[in-house]
Enzyme design. Sequence first.
Site, PDB file in Angstrom:
ATOM      1  N   ALA A 119      -3.863  46.517  13.216  1.00  8.90           N
ATOM      2  CA  ALA A 119      -3.402  45.182  13.421  1.00  8.90           C
ATOM      3  C   ALA A 119      -1.800  45.206  13.155  1.00  8.90           C
ATOM      4  O   ALA A 119      -1.275  44.135  13.184  1.00  8.90           O
ATOM      5  CB  ALA A 119      -3.864  44.091  12.354  1.00  8.90           C
ATOM      6  N   ASN A 175      -6.093  46.284   4.877  1.00 12.60           N
ATOM      7  CA  ASN A 175      -6.269  47.804   5.228  1.00 12.60           C
ATOM      8  C   ASN A 175      -4.855  48.264   6.132  1.00 12.60           C
ATOM      9  O   ASN A 175      -4.799  49.703   6.104  1.00 12.60           O
ATOM     10  CB  ASN A 175      -7.416  47.976   6.195  1.00 12.60           C
ATOM     11  CG  ASN A 175      -8.790  48.033   5.612  1.00 12.60           C
ATOM     12  OD1 ASN A 175      -9.198  48.683   5.013  1.00 12.60           O
ATOM     13  ND2 ASN A 175      -9.472  46.667   5.739  1.00 12.60           N
ATOM     14  N   HIS A 203       2.165  40.076  10.037  1.00 14.21           N
ATOM     15  CA  HIS A 203       2.511  41.196   9.275  1.00 14.21           C
ATOM     16  C   HIS A 203       4.057  41.570   9.517  1.00 14.21           C
ATOM     17  O   HIS A 203       4.551  41.804  10.590  1.00 14.21           O
ATOM     18  CB  HIS A 203       1.555  42.342   9.655  1.00 14.21           C
ATOM     19  CG  HIS A 203       0.273  42.067   9.431  1.00 14.21           C
ATOM     20  ND1 HIS A 203      -0.219  42.053   8.270  1.00 14.21           N
ATOM     21  CD2 HIS A 203      -0.748  42.133  10.408  1.00 14.21           C
ATOM     22  CE1 HIS A 203      -1.638  41.803   8.549  1.00 14.21           C
ATOM     23  NE2 HIS A 203      -1.820  41.800   9.826  1.00 14.21           N
TER      24      HIS A 203
HETATM   25  N1  LIG Z   1      -6.949  48.963   9.694  1.00 26.00           N
HETATM   26  C1  LIG Z   1      -6.687  47.636  10.150  1.00 26.00           C
HETATM   27  O1  LIG Z   1      -5.647  47.293  10.742  1.00 26.00           O
HETATM   28  C2  LIG Z   1      -7.816  46.529  10.187  1.00 26.00           C
HETATM   29  C3  LIG Z   1      -8.946  46.955   9.687  1.00 26.00           C
HETATM   30  N2  LIG Z   1     -10.067  46.014   9.578  1.00 26.00           N
HETATM   31  C4  LIG Z   1     -11.306  46.228   9.031  1.00 26.00           C
HETATM   32  O2  LIG Z   1     -12.342  46.692   9.873  1.00 26.00           O
HETATM   33  C5  LIG Z   1     -13.617  46.590   9.532  1.00 26.00           C
HETATM   34  C6  LIG Z   1     -14.438  45.602  10.551  1.00 26.00           C
HETATM   35  O3  LIG Z   1     -13.821  44.456  10.882  1.00 26.00           O
HETATM   36  P1  LIG Z   1     -14.903  43.204  11.247  1.00 26.00           P
HETATM   37  O4  LIG Z   1     -15.573  43.889  12.541  1.00 26.00           O
HETATM   38  O5  LIG Z   1     -14.088  42.237  11.595  1.00 26.00           O
HETATM   39  O6  LIG Z   1     -15.777  43.021  10.172  1.00 26.00           O
HETATM   40  P2  LIG Z   1     -17.174  42.117  10.104  1.00 26.00           P
HETATM   41  O7  LIG Z   1     -17.282  41.801   8.751  1.00 26.00           O
HETATM   42  O8  LIG Z   1     -17.204  41.344  11.109  1.00 26.00           O
HETATM   43  O9  LIG Z   1     -18.319  43.104  10.733  1.00 26.00           O
HETATM   44  C7  LIG Z   1     -18.436  44.311   9.865  1.00 26.00           C
HETATM   45  C8  LIG Z   1     -19.886  45.028   9.999  1.00 26.00           C
HETATM   46  O10 LIG Z   1     -20.250  45.871   9.383  1.00 26.00           O
HETATM   47  C9  LIG Z   1     -21.573  45.923   8.547  1.00 26.00           C
HETATM   48  N3  LIG Z   1     -21.229  46.616   7.447  1.00 26.00           N
HETATM   49  C10 LIG Z   1     -20.528  46.570   6.253  1.00 26.00           C
HETATM   50  N4  LIG Z   1     -20.766  47.519   5.477  1.00 26.00           N
HETATM   51  C11 LIG Z   1     -21.927  48.356   5.927  1.00 26.00           C
HETATM   52  C12 LIG Z   1     -22.354  49.563   5.344  1.00 26.00           C
HETATM   53  N5  LIG Z   1     -22.340  49.963   4.283  1.00 26.00           N
HETATM   54  N6  LIG Z   1     -23.377  50.085   6.154  1.00 26.00           N
HETATM   55  C13 LIG Z   1     -23.524  49.634   7.436  1.00 26.00           C
HETATM   56  N7  LIG Z   1     -23.075  48.408   8.054  1.00 26.00           N
HETATM   57  C14 LIG Z   1     -21.977  47.925   7.249  1.00 26.00           C
HETATM   58  C15 LIG Z   1     -21.785  44.475   8.345  1.00 26.00           C
HETATM   59  O11 LIG Z   1     -22.877  44.303   8.074  1.00 26.00           O
HETATM   60  C16 LIG Z   1     -21.201  43.863   9.718  1.00 26.00           C
HETATM   61  O12 LIG Z   1     -22.035  43.584  10.794  1.00 26.00           O
HETATM   62  C17 LIG Z   1     -13.459  45.669   8.178  1.00 26.00           C
HETATM   63  O13 LIG Z   1     -13.402  46.599   7.160  1.00 26.00           O
HETATM   64  C18 LIG Z   1     -11.809  45.222   8.131  1.00 26.00           C
HETATM   65  O14 LIG Z   1     -11.340  45.095   6.971  1.00 26.00           O
HETATM   66  C19 LIG Z   1      -9.831  44.732  10.212  1.00 26.00           C
HETATM   67  C20 LIG Z   1      -8.701  44.318  10.740  1.00 26.00           C
HETATM   68  C21 LIG Z   1      -7.559  45.349  10.887  1.00 26.00           C
HETATM   69  O1  LIG Z   2      -6.335  42.281  10.888  1.00 25.73           O
HETATM   70  C1  LIG Z   2      -5.328  42.042  10.333  1.00 25.73           C
HETATM   71  O2  LIG Z   2      -4.665  41.362  10.373  1.00 25.73           O
HETATM   72  C2  LIG Z   2      -5.385  42.750   9.048  1.00 25.73           C
HETATM   73  C3  LIG Z   2      -6.619  43.308   8.288  1.00 25.73           C
HETATM   74  O3  LIG Z   2      -7.308  42.360   8.120  1.00 25.73           O
HETATM   75  C4  LIG Z   2      -6.749  44.453   7.423  1.00 25.73           C
HETATM   76  O4  LIG Z   2      -5.889  45.365   7.503  1.00 25.73           O
HETATM   77  O5  LIG Z   2      -7.625  44.747   6.908  1.00 25.73           O
END
Ligand SMILES: NC(=O)C1=CN([C@@H]2O[C@H](COP(=O)(O)OP(=O)(O)OC[C@H]3O[C@@H](n4cnc5c(N)ncnc54)[C@H](O)[C@@H]3O)[C@@H](O)[C@H]2O)C=CC1
Ligand SMILES: O=C([O-])CC(=O)C(=O)O
Length: 252
Positions: A119, A175, A203
């Site tokens: 992000a 993250n 951000h």
């Molecule tokens: N690096 C970055 O810039 C960003 C990272 N993220 C991260 O990306 C990930 C995914 O985001 P979203 O799809 O929006 O989340 P979400 O909550 O909509 O979907 C996550 C899915 O993973 C499943 N899950 C969680 N833990 C699990 C496990 N141990 N084993 C199997 N399934 C599992 C959940 O049941 C859910 O269906 C999150 O951890 C979020 O914090 C999100 C935004 C930005």
């Molecule tokens: O999506 C974003 O803006 C950032 C976020 O949630 C993450 O880094 O976990």
Amino acid sequence: MIKIGLLGCGNVGHIIATHAESIQVTAVFDIIPGRAETLAALCHARPYTDFDAFMQEDFSIVVEAASVDAVRIYSEAVLRSGRDIAVLSAGALADDEFREHLIEVAREMGKKIRIPSGAIVGLDNLKVGQISPPTQLLLRTTKPPASLGMTAEAPTEIFKGLAHECIKQYPKNINVAVALGLAAGRDADVELWVDPAAERNIHELFVEGDFGDIYVRVRNVPSPDNPATSYMAALSILTLLKNLENPLVVGT
Ligand SMILES: NC(=O)C1=CN([C@@H]2O[C@H](COP(=O)(O)OP(=O)(O)OC[C@H]3O[C@@H](n4cnc5c(N)ncnc54)[C@H](O)[C@@H]3O)[C@@H](O)[C@H]2O)C=CC1
Ligand SMILES: O=C([O-])CC(=O)C(=O)O
């Protein structure tokens, strides 16, 4: 066409599955059976709630879009199976011991742990910090209350400190700060704000070093199905996958 196994069938999983033009999702895995089934039907993949069975499928990379915990639990097994892993929940790698161990496993297996920019932007050239460490590396994140799952009457700073501490308290929201630190070669300072007037996930990066100084502001549209996650994070991982086999590599 590159075959991927999708770990996590939530918001990002859905965006990946519905934009999978240059990739083939062969298998999806989630702890919630209904989520795996719904997503599998969308992208003609096989659904799994059993990790070992999921790993028997045909794919060359696992795309993690699940949680920090999922990275901790499954990523070593992915690497040891001879596949790469793309990690969106980069916060898991804030733990020095876990990260160094995982890097060692990847090295031993000749595989890669890929962290998309997610992000934020600028991770490419902030890698110059690995050669010339920045004197300032600050991420100021401001989110609407809904993104943080809380209420607030006025702008409030809810965390100030280092990224590796912030991710322990907000594993679904910061993250980006851990990815930033891994790129730039040092733990980032973080200020996390909740603002009822904010409509986007904002951000701001403040960086200084012997190269000069940088200010970047990203005003992210929250994802429709999970306001904590910016839509750009899903686009970022899709772009990483699209470019995996491209001979032309742009950006540091
Ligand atoms: N690096 C970055 O810039 C960003 C990272 N993220 C991260 O990306 C990930 C995914 O985001 P979203 O799809 O929006 O989340 P979400 O909550 O909509 O979907 C996550 C899915 O993973 C499943 N899950 C969680 N833990 C699990 C496990 N141990 N084993 C199997 N399934 C599992 C959940 O049941 C859910 O269906 C999150 O951890 C979020 O914090 C999100 C935004 C930005
Ligand atoms: O999506 C974003 O803006 C950032 C976020 O949630 C993450 O880094 O976990």
